[in-house]
Design an enzyme around this catalytic site. Sequence first.
Site, short mmCIF file in Angstrom:
data_model
loop_
_atom_site.label_atom_id
_atom_site.label_comp_id
_atom_site.label_asym_id
_atom_site.label_seq_id
_atom_site.Cartn_x
_atom_site.Cartn_y
_atom_site.Cartn_z
CD GLU A 43 -0.51 5.23 -4.15
OE1 GLU A 43 -1.29 4.27 -4.25
OE2 GLU A 43 0.01 5.58 -3.07
CG ASP A 84 -2.10 0.90 1.13
OD1 ASP A 84 -2.36 1.41 0.02
OD2 ASP A 84 -2.79 1.11 2.14
CG ASP A 109 -7.95 4.32 0.41
OD1 ASP A 109 -7.81 3.08 0.46
OD2 ASP A 109 -7.15 5.12 0.91
#
Length: 774
Positions: free
Chosen positions: A407, A404, A478
């Site tokens: 990015e 997670d 999300d």
Amino acid sequence: MFGKIIGFEVDKNVIKIKYEKLEAKITIINPYTVNFFVPNFSKEKKSKAIENLIVEHCDIGVLKRDSYIEITTDNLVIKIYDEFKVDIYNKKGKIICEDYRGNRDPFIKNCAGRLDIASQEGHKPTEHMDYKVFIHKSLENNTYFYGFGEKTGHLNKRGCHYINWNTDDPSPHGETYEKLYKSIPFFISMKDEEAFGIFFDNTFETHFDLGKENSKYYYFASVDGNIDYYFIYGPGITEVVKGYTNLTGTTPLPQLWTLGYQQCRWAYCPERNVMDIAKKFREKDIPCDTIYLDIEYMDDFRVFTWDNKKFPNPKKMIKDLKDEGFKLVTIIDPGVKVDKGYRIYDEGLKNGYFATDENGIVYTNWVWPGNSVFPDFMNSDVRHWWSNNQRIMLDYGVAGIWNDMNEPASFNGPLPDDIKFNEDGNIVEHKEVHNVYGHMMDKATYEGIKESINKRPFVVTRAAYSGTQKYSTVWTGDNQSTWEHLRMSIPMLMNLGLSGFAFCGTDVGGFGYDCTSELLSRWVQVGAFTPLFRNHTTIYSRDQEPWAFDKLTEDINRKYIKLRYKLIPYLYDIFYKGERDGLPVIRPLVLHYQQDDKTYEINDQFLFGENIMVAPVLEQGKKARMIYLPKGDNWIDYWTKESFEGGQYIIKEAPLEICPIYIKEGSIIPNFPELSYIGEKDIKTLILDIYTVKEGEFEYHHYQDDGESFEYKDGKYNLYSIKVNNSHKLNITIDLIKNGYNKIYDEVQINLNGTNKLLRKFENNKVVIDIDKN
């Protein structure tokens, strides 16, 4: 930019065209795939998505015409003009992709005097960007666009503008969002029932405008980098997807347990909370294979550590979970806490494994652990180090890793464009590698798990680039517990599938905000047919486990989770075939019904493989819905067994406990018996739902292996051929045509059209059933 053509040369499959200012290289990958490359940024052609490019030997022709160079393959005619204008024709001479000859002419003209006032109120004026790489092509009215991965909006992307810049934005994502967590610079264009794909292999920030700027053209562009794109001809969408995944890789066969139901929350802790969740699943007779631990399990968010107060004995806890049939998956973020004495930080700092600023100083930003540094995943030594660190968690018994915040996300503003990464001696900047940061982390994680346990790795990632499907499953990030996000999840997953990501899913029930009983009931009906089937919610929301609301909601969750387990062998067969042909699990109707124009923009129905169509209810309070049945096949209501002819719209009553499901006539659907988890019992009976046609033949191949190892790649698997011939009598023949795995079925149970149940023993690895239709 290019000028006129001044010459060309041919070397096997490569044609180099010299212009006054630049040189272009056209490579014929195969008769239907062509690469166009211009080194306007760097001479070296680098790809993170394509690792083993296979250039096939094929016959090509190259001729110099009066105003262009003509390249021919068995499938295509490519005409290259001055200024590197490119037109592509099919073998019949019909133009299928044409460069636009006019100038850019945006419909929207900004009024400079109003920009400051508009921005003060929160409006974001439309920008007209000038790009270093810009390719625009003619757009006609009857053109449709698909792909781009998880982008928001509808299935058909015409009229939209999207940006590829991996972005963690916690606000609710609506249709207006141009960028999310993944960058998949690939799309499929279809016009007049003829499709092609374009893969723009550029890792800088890229833009795709599908006729929003001007309805006369569409474009793909980037802020920097090379012109490097692949044209992939169909004419079928299935051929385009196969061609694209032939370049970037197919989704590998997953471990069988990963296809079961998964339960996640930020955050299940301490240990007694985890064990209580597991206990309730078994007590309430709701199947479940996997429980996740979010960031709270770590020691002050230090990756590869445990909070010994919340989890005093992780090994014992994981063993106790395993004894009850549960696997544990733990989250890992890339941000490493700045903390002298913390081994991961100390090792990385000593060896120069973290990204630096322009002065060579290790770059820091604020993430969950506080002040944090970022591993340089562009460097092979760093990836090897990170791979080895996976063993820390695997030695505790952890079964999978959830990547997670990759990015990469950061709290104190984004990483600056000029942060430096060492790509094995070649220094590159963040603006070039941002979109592949998560991709390279996923690759390191996959390789570390594979080396440690020698089983098919289970990696879940939020950030991705084209080709990440080789290493990881993905979820759409999300989302929110809203009906809008449930509706939008369907085209998102369909386009992810068309973009190579067969193993994908959403947070069932929604991550942010508070789910309702009705929303969870409808969402689990969708989730039962998504490859990754995970319920996940935030620490700030109300509970949304299957039993968190009322008895009806719990019963609906149980019903559809059990249905999922029943269909797992069918799902596993799809993955087996998909590793070979690149086709996804969740499919838009247009993928198999390209000749039926009514399927081109259906956002709220999908195919689960080729044989099952799902038409979920996606609006609050709705108890019936209209369904389109594609023409060319007859369809059978899964619940009532009523048969319908294709090519028509029908109205289906759908009370809360019913999700409309239709089986294509002439289908064979393998089933599992009732299970609480994968591996609970040895399965000795091959259960088949057979939906006959009025007259004719059909066939299905069912796959069987150990469900976890790579031995299937060495031929250690079984393959069963099931043939049905319905003429003057009904003949069913089941043959073990590949016997490479030592566990074969003892018997077969056939559920014929949902009614007759037939049980037969295998004799000499074969079953033959003849039924007199009279």
